[in-house]
Design a protein around this motif. Sequence first.
Motif, PDB file in Angstrom:
ATOM      1  N   ASP A   1     -25.707   4.838  -5.209  1.00  0.00           N
ATOM      2  CA  ASP A   1     -24.399   3.965  -4.738  1.00  0.00           C
ATOM      3  C   ASP A   1     -22.826   4.055  -5.348  1.00  0.00           C
ATOM      4  OD1 ASP A   1     -22.903   2.092  -3.602  1.00  0.00           O
ATOM      5  OD2 ASP A   1     -23.596   0.215  -4.159  1.00  0.00           O
ATOM      6  N   ARG A   2     -22.578   5.263  -4.456  1.00  0.00           N
ATOM      7  CA  ARG A   2     -20.979   5.605  -4.720  1.00  0.00           C
ATOM      8  C   ARG A   2     -19.925   4.505  -4.576  1.00  0.00           C
ATOM      9  NH1 ARG A   2     -20.301  11.810  -1.890  1.00  0.00           N
ATOM     10  NH2 ARG A   2     -23.177  11.977  -2.571  1.00  0.00           N
ATOM     11  N   SER A   3     -20.640   3.483  -3.957  1.00  0.00           N
ATOM     12  CA  SER A   3     -18.994   2.622  -4.142  1.00  0.00           C
ATOM     13  C   SER A   3     -19.129   1.499  -6.077  1.00  0.00           C
ATOM     14  CB  SER A   3     -19.994   0.670  -3.309  1.00  0.00           C
ATOM     15  OG  SER A   3     -20.914   0.363  -3.829  1.00  0.00           O
ATOM     16  N   THR A   4     -19.918   1.802  -6.682  1.00  0.00           N
ATOM     17  CA  THR A   4     -20.334   1.426  -7.692  1.00  0.00           C
ATOM     18  C   THR A   4     -19.215   2.814  -8.633  1.00  0.00           C
ATOM     19  OG1 THR A   4     -22.211   2.530  -8.638  1.00  0.00           O
ATOM     20  CG2 THR A   4     -22.539   0.557  -7.492  1.00  0.00           C
ATOM     21  N   TRP A   5     -18.711   3.331  -8.138  1.00  0.00           N
ATOM     22  CA  TRP A   5     -18.508   4.907  -9.342  1.00  0.00           C
ATOM     23  C   TRP A   5     -17.340   4.456 -10.228  1.00  0.00           C
ATOM     24  CZ3 TRP A   5     -20.422  10.096  -6.654  1.00  0.00           C
ATOM     25  CH2 TRP A   5     -21.826  10.047  -6.428  1.00  0.00           C
ATOM     26  N   THR A   6     -16.223   3.673  -9.158  1.00  0.00           N
ATOM     27  CA  THR A   6     -14.799   3.804  -9.136  1.00  0.00           C
ATOM     28  C   THR A   6     -14.559   3.196 -10.347  1.00  0.00           C
ATOM     29  OG1 THR A   6     -14.613   4.119  -6.768  1.00  0.00           O
ATOM     30  CG2 THR A   6     -12.427   2.910  -8.847  1.00  0.00           C
ATOM     31  N   SER A   7     -15.245   1.597 -10.487  1.00  0.00           N
ATOM     32  CA  SER A   7     -15.116   0.741 -11.851  1.00  0.00           C
ATOM     33  C   SER A   7     -15.499   1.068 -12.860  1.00  0.00           C
ATOM     34  CB  SER A   7     -15.665  -1.153 -10.683  1.00  0.00           C
ATOM     35  OG  SER A   7     -17.033  -0.830 -10.624  1.00  0.00           O
ATOM     36  N   ALA A   8     -16.708   1.724 -12.247  1.00  0.00           N
ATOM     37  CA  ALA A   8     -17.233   2.471 -13.823  1.00  0.00           C
ATOM     38  C   ALA A   8     -16.341   3.585 -14.402  1.00  0.00           C
ATOM     39  CB  ALA A   8     -18.319   3.123 -13.181  1.00  0.00           C
ATOM     40  N   LEU A   9     -15.956   4.462 -13.739  1.00  0.00           N
ATOM     41  CA  LEU A   9     -15.136   5.937 -14.134  1.00  0.00           C
ATOM     42  C   LEU A   9     -13.602   4.649 -14.585  1.00  0.00           C
ATOM     43  CD1 LEU A   9     -15.984   8.247 -11.865  1.00  0.00           C
ATOM     44  CD2 LEU A   9     -16.180   8.739 -14.250  1.00  0.00           C
ATOM     45  N   ARG A  10     -12.705   3.896 -14.780  1.00  0.00           N
ATOM     46  CA  ARG A  10     -11.521   3.387 -14.901  1.00  0.00           C
ATOM     47  C   ARG A  10     -11.307   2.730 -16.017  1.00  0.00           C
ATOM     48  NH1 ARG A  10     -12.064  -1.157 -11.220  1.00  0.00           N
ATOM     49  NH2 ARG A  10     -11.041   0.375 -10.087  1.00  0.00           N
ATOM     50  N   GLY A  11     -10.507   3.733 -16.448  1.00  0.00           N
ATOM     51  CA  GLY A  11     -10.049   3.920 -18.155  1.00  0.00           C
ATOM     52  C   GLY A  11     -10.801   4.993 -19.147  1.00  0.00           C
ATOM     53  N   VAL A  12     -11.600   6.019 -18.000  1.00  0.00           N
ATOM     54  CA  VAL A  12     -12.875   6.557 -19.363  1.00  0.00           C
ATOM     55  C   VAL A  12     -11.558   8.339 -19.430  1.00  0.00           C
ATOM     56  CG1 VAL A  12     -15.254   7.388 -18.953  1.00  0.00           C
ATOM     57  CG2 VAL A  12     -14.351   5.260 -18.080  1.00  0.00           C
ATOM     58  N   GLU A  13     -12.720   8.386 -21.383  1.00  0.00           N
ATOM     59  CA  GLU A  13     -11.281   9.158 -21.827  1.00  0.00           C
ATOM     60  C   GLU A  13     -12.778   9.962 -20.774  1.00  0.00           C
ATOM     61  OE1 GLU A  13      -8.816   9.137 -23.971  1.00  0.00           O
ATOM     62  OE2 GLU A  13      -9.156  10.720 -24.799  1.00  0.00           O
ATOM     63  N   ALA A  14     -13.962   9.961 -21.938  1.00  0.00           N
ATOM     64  CA  ALA A  14     -15.508  11.066 -22.011  1.00  0.00           C
ATOM     65  C   ALA A  14     -16.560  10.254 -20.849  1.00  0.00           C
ATOM     66  CB  ALA A  14     -15.569  11.562 -23.688  1.00  0.00           C
ATOM     67  N   ALA A  15     -17.055  11.188 -20.452  1.00  0.00           N
ATOM     68  CA  ALA A  15     -18.439  10.478 -20.169  1.00  0.00           C
ATOM     69  C   ALA A  15     -20.121  11.191 -20.748  1.00  0.00           C
ATOM     70  CB  ALA A  15     -18.776  10.422 -18.580  1.00  0.00           C
ATOM     71  N   TYR A  16     -21.065  10.397 -21.248  1.00  0.00           N
ATOM     72  CA  TYR A  16     -22.402  11.090 -21.409  1.00  0.00           C
ATOM     73  C   TYR A  16     -23.509  10.560 -19.785  1.00  0.00           C
ATOM     74  CZ  TYR A  16     -26.783  11.097 -23.462  1.00  0.00           C
ATOM     75  OH  TYR A  16     -28.685  11.659 -23.549  1.00  0.00           O
ATOM     76  N   LEU A  17     -23.381  11.538 -19.440  1.00  0.00           N
ATOM     77  CA  LEU A  17     -24.745  11.869 -18.109  1.00  0.00           C
ATOM     78  C   LEU A  17     -25.451  12.114 -18.511  1.00  0.00           C
ATOM     79  CD1 LEU A  17     -22.209  14.182 -16.419  1.00  0.00           C
ATOM     80  CD2 LEU A  17     -21.653  11.446 -16.048  1.00  0.00           C
ATOM     81  N   ALA A  18     -26.271  10.407 -18.556  1.00  0.00           N
ATOM     82  CA  ALA A  18     -28.468  10.826 -18.661  1.00  0.00           C
ATOM     83  C   ALA A  18     -28.509  10.032 -16.991  1.00  0.00           C
ATOM     84  CB  ALA A  18     -29.082   9.859 -19.673  1.00  0.00           C
ATOM     85  N   TYR A  19     -28.362  11.347 -16.352  1.00  0.00           N
ATOM     86  CA  TYR A  19     -29.175  11.275 -15.101  1.00  0.00           C
ATOM     87  C   TYR A  19     -30.328  10.752 -14.682  1.00  0.00           C
ATOM     88  CZ  TYR A  19     -29.646  12.039  -9.679  1.00  0.00           C
ATOM     89  OH  TYR A  19     -29.492  11.804  -8.003  1.00  0.00           O
ATOM     90  N   ALA A  20     -30.663   9.806 -13.021  1.00  0.00           N
ATOM     91  CA  ALA A  20     -32.108   8.770 -13.566  1.00  0.00           C
ATOM     92  C   ALA A  20     -32.159   9.489 -11.729  1.00  0.00           C
ATOM     93  CB  ALA A  20     -32.210   7.745 -13.295  1.00  0.00           C
ATOM     94  N   PRO A  21     -33.125   9.737 -11.385  1.00  0.00           N
ATOM     95  CA  PRO A  21     -34.540   9.697 -12.166  1.00  0.00           C
ATOM     96  C   PRO A  21     -34.122  11.470 -13.034  1.00  0.00           C
ATOM     97  CG  PRO A  21     -35.035  10.525 -10.261  1.00  0.00           C
ATOM     98  CD  PRO A  21     -33.849  10.072  -9.822  1.00  0.00           C
TER      99      PRO A  21
END
Length: 279
Positions: free
Chosen positions: A46-66
């Motif tokens: 659900d791409r509509s959930t991505w914007t708030s997750a990424l706000r102000g983030v400098e690094a990300a750990y990507l553990a994709y599911a499934p």
Amino acid sequence: MTTTAKILVTGGTGKTGRRVAQRLREVGVPVRVASRSAAVPFDWADRSTWTSALRGVEAAYLAYAPDLAAPGAPETIDAFTRQAARAGVRRLVLLSGRGEEEARACERIVQDAGPAWTVLRASWFCQNFSEDYLLDPVRGGVVVLPTGDVPEPFVDADDIADVAVAALTGDGHHGRVYELTGPRALTFGQAIGEIAAATGREIRFMQVPLQAYTGELARQGVPSEVVELLGYLFGTVLDGRNAVPADGVRQALGRDPRDFAAYARATAATGAWTATEAS
Ligand SMILES: NC(=O)c1ccc[n+]([C@@H]2O[C@H](COP(=O)([O-])OP(=O)(O)OC[C@H]3O[C@@H](n4cnc5c(N)ncnc54)[C@H](OP(=O)(O)O)[C@@H]3O)[C@@H](O)[C@H]2O)c1
């Protein structure tokens, strides 16, 4: 990177993400846990959930599911990493599967996305026996799987989290692909033997044909995408290609990975494998 930079931990309630988030908090790094059940829900689908997750983030750990090898994963990883780069993310650490040729497309997408990157190609996690689908069979005393004499160098999720945190916060990990395994390859039967020894319980291991295994999972109502994924992992990836241990933990951290026996002893001591009544 300063310690005030916020780090997004996807899969942050899962086997590796939970440990990554905990370690980051322990060293005072602000963390945003991202999953469907997190305080701010995040859904890969659900791409509509991505914007708030990424706000102000400098690094990300990507553990994709499934799984990065699942259909649609490259499209999702591509869209997400583009959006992350636009949002100002400067560092990406991708959890990938060792020997999963289908996951390479996602690795290349992350490598070409713009931010600094590190790929963690992990072998089968020890914690599948204690925090996932093998927990109930171990507690029940009978583990039935479609595998026999192919050894796997199970890796401890604590080691993966240590490497992830080093890559998210430290120097010298940009552009590295770490093959993360334990120090020793065991068959699933031998792994069950180690767990039995650590618990002092009798736990039987039985091999069945792949079709019988996936058919039984489907009969029990396991979602079809999970059945397909397990069929792929046991039927395709677990063919011996990953049998030789790699030194990714030592490359990243300068120390050896934890052995399965140490994992089994520590987990047994928590009571996680206390026997359940036979039904
Ligand atoms: N398990 C292994 O042995 C192994 C080995 C090598 C690589 N990997 C890789 O590790 C990754 C994680 O797999 P895992 O089996 O270990 O699971 P896990 O991380 O223990 O659990 C899955 C995590 O992802 C979240 N999640 C599930 N569906 C989601 C969705 N649609 N959107 C957002 N978050 C979602 C879950 O939380 P919510 O339910 O709250 O959403 C949970 O935090 C996969 O990419 C897998 O290929 C696993």
